[in-house]
Scaffold this active site. Structure first.
Site, PDB file in Angstrom:
ATOM      1  N   ASN A 205      19.371  30.118  32.595  1.00 20.88           N
ATOM      2  CA  ASN A 205      19.133  29.576  33.853  1.00 20.88           C
ATOM      3  C   ASN A 205      17.665  29.505  34.207  1.00 20.88           C
ATOM      4  O   ASN A 205      17.108  30.470  34.329  1.00 20.88           O
ATOM      5  CB  ASN A 205      19.819  30.308  34.813  1.00 20.88           C
ATOM      6  CG  ASN A 205      19.482  29.889  36.296  1.00 20.88           C
ATOM      7  OD1 ASN A 205      19.118  28.715  36.253  1.00 20.88           O
ATOM      8  ND2 ASN A 205      20.069  30.695  37.119  1.00 20.88           N
TER       9      ASN A 205
ATOM     10  N   GLU B 104      20.986  33.032  44.285  1.00 14.29           N
ATOM     11  CA  GLU B 104      19.599  32.216  45.053  1.00 14.29           C
ATOM     12  C   GLU B 104      20.028  31.156  45.829  1.00 14.29           C
ATOM     13  O   GLU B 104      19.443  30.891  47.070  1.00 14.29           O
ATOM     14  CB  GLU B 104      18.803  31.886  43.946  1.00 14.29           C
ATOM     15  CG  GLU B 104      17.927  33.304  43.362  1.00 14.29           C
ATOM     16  CD  GLU B 104      17.586  32.984  41.932  1.00 14.29           C
ATOM     17  OE1 GLU B 104      17.606  31.884  41.413  1.00 14.29           O
ATOM     18  OE2 GLU B 104      17.133  34.173  41.198  1.00 14.29           O
TER      19      GLU B 104
ATOM     20  N   GLU C  92      26.525  38.802  38.351  1.00 17.07           N
ATOM     21  CA  GLU C  92      25.017  38.915  38.573  1.00 17.07           C
ATOM     22  C   GLU C  92      24.774  39.977  39.725  1.00 17.07           C
ATOM     23  O   GLU C  92      24.746  39.219  40.774  1.00 17.07           O
ATOM     24  CB  GLU C  92      24.547  37.554  38.476  1.00 17.07           C
ATOM     25  CG  GLU C  92      24.532  36.627  37.300  1.00 17.07           C
ATOM     26  CD  GLU C  92      23.388  35.519  37.219  1.00 17.07           C
ATOM     27  OE1 GLU C  92      22.900  35.464  36.280  1.00 17.07           O
ATOM     28  OE2 GLU C  92      23.094  34.909  38.353  1.00 17.07           O
TER      29      GLU C  92
ATOM     30  N   GLY D  93      15.950  39.446  38.186  1.00 16.44           N
ATOM     31  CA  GLY D  93      14.487  39.158  38.297  1.00 16.44           C
ATOM     32  C   GLY D  93      13.827  40.692  38.590  1.00 16.44           C
ATOM     33  O   GLY D  93      12.660  40.694  38.798  1.00 16.44           O
TER      34      GLY D  93
ATOM     35  N   SER E 116      18.500  40.311  34.365  1.00 16.12           N
ATOM     36  CA  SER E 116      17.342  41.176  33.492  1.00 16.12           C
ATOM     37  C   SER E 116      18.095  41.350  32.208  1.00 16.12           C
ATOM     38  O   SER E 116      17.685  42.467  31.542  1.00 16.12           O
ATOM     39  CB  SER E 116      17.331  42.817  34.220  1.00 16.12           C
ATOM     40  OG  SER E 116      16.571  42.086  35.269  1.00 16.12           O
TER      41      SER E 116
HETATM   42  P1  13P Z   1      16.782  37.085  35.238  1.00 15.93           P
HETATM   43  O1  13P Z   1      17.529  37.315  33.900  1.00 15.93           O
HETATM   44  O2  13P Z   1      15.570  36.668  35.272  1.00 15.93           O
HETATM   45  O3  13P Z   1      17.006  38.675  35.819  1.00 15.93           O
HETATM   46  O4  13P Z   1      17.654  36.157  36.224  1.00 15.93           O
HETATM   47  C1  13P Z   1      19.110  36.449  36.058  1.00 15.93           C
HETATM   48  C2  13P Z   1      19.790  35.354  36.610  1.00 15.93           C
HETATM   49  O5  13P Z   1      19.630  34.976  37.982  1.00 15.93           O
HETATM   50  C3  13P Z   1      20.257  34.210  35.922  1.00 15.93           C
HETATM   51  O6  13P Z   1      21.048  33.256  36.520  1.00 15.93           O
END
Ligand code: 13P
Length: 249
Positions: free
Chosen positions: A10, A97, A167, A173, A213
């Site tokens: 993503n 998000e 997630e 993140g 992550s």
């Molecule tokens: P990260 O891998 O940067 O933590 O993001 C995860 C994510 O939101 C994928 O949709």
């Protein structure tokens, strides 16, 4: 029958069209792997050059969002038919998000899931709890509610083709990955919820990813769990590490 792993990047709001093509060219040889489905979910403006750039490779292109109407006066939105015409096969729906910053709700996610299926797009349906919900011990109930609403009026035949991405918001993140045991617990609960809504066949067919992550160091352990069928990868999908994640074995 064993479920095929699905490993998706993503990209979020990263990479201009020019940068997108350069990244695809860099990653193409690194993600060549027929054992897993490999999907790059890219910003809308990158879709057309990305579809062109992945031609002849094993990479499939996904969108990061879409609207639930066919067409009309919805300034700034993108219709499912536009994605299909451009060569998109997957669409991320209900990312945390989008729920947090763009007022996405379980109800709009459900409308989008149904619309995606109408158009033959495979939805990657995101769910996940906040840190507070985890600490309060209500994360399983929360996610079951998200799943039940997302799948309202979705048929078993459609659900079998869906992808769910678990997630946990606290792991996105942050560099703080859920442990493989924590991720497995929730992915198993999601599969149990699908079994309750539909049946055993649907629960066994649907693919459930973990996201938050994921990196080259933790992918193998996460993806070895029985109910984790791959990953939705943010930050690490924008670099060569994504090749290692796809070839985690
Ligand atoms: P990260 O891998 O940067 O933590 O993001 C995860 C994510 O939101 C994928 O949709």
């Amino acid at each position: 029958m064993a479920r095929k792993k699905i490993i998706a990047g993503n990209w979020k709001m990263n990479k201009t069209p020019t940068e997108a093509v350069a990244l695809i060219e860099e990653l193409k040889p690194l993600v060549a792997n027929d054992e897993a489905d490999v999907v790059f979910c890219v910003p809308a403006i990158d879709i057309i050059p990305a579809v062109e750039a992945v031609k002849g490779s094993n990479i499939r292109i996904g969108a990061e969002n879409m609207y639930f109407e066919e067409s009309g006066a919805y300034t700034g939105e993108i219709a499912p038919a536009m994605l299909c015409d451009a060569g998109v096969e997957y669409v991320v729906l209900g990312h945390s998000e989008r729920r947090e910053y763009f007022a996405e709700t379980d109800e709009t996610v459900n409308k989008k899931v149904k619309k995606a299926f109408e158009h033959g797009l495979t939805p990657i349906i995101c769910c996940g709890e906040s840190l507070t919900q985890r600490k309060q011990g209500i994360y399983i109930e929360w996610i079951r509610m998200q799943i039940k609403i997302a799948f309202q009026d979705v048929t078993a035949e459609q659900a079998k083709k869906a992808v769910i991405a678990y997630e946990p918001i606290w792991a996105i993140g942050t560099g703080e990955t859920a442990t493989a045991e924590q991720a497995q617990e929730v992915c198993a609960a999601i599969r149990g919820c699908i079994r309750e809504i539909y049946d055993e066949d649907t629960a066994e067919a649907i693919r459930i990813q973990y996201g938050g992550s994921v990196n080259a160091g933790n992918a193998a352990e996460l993806f070895s769990k029985p109910d984790i069928d791959g990953g939705l990868v943010g930050g690490a999908s924008l670099k060569a590490d994504f090749g290692k994640i796809v070839n985690y074995k």
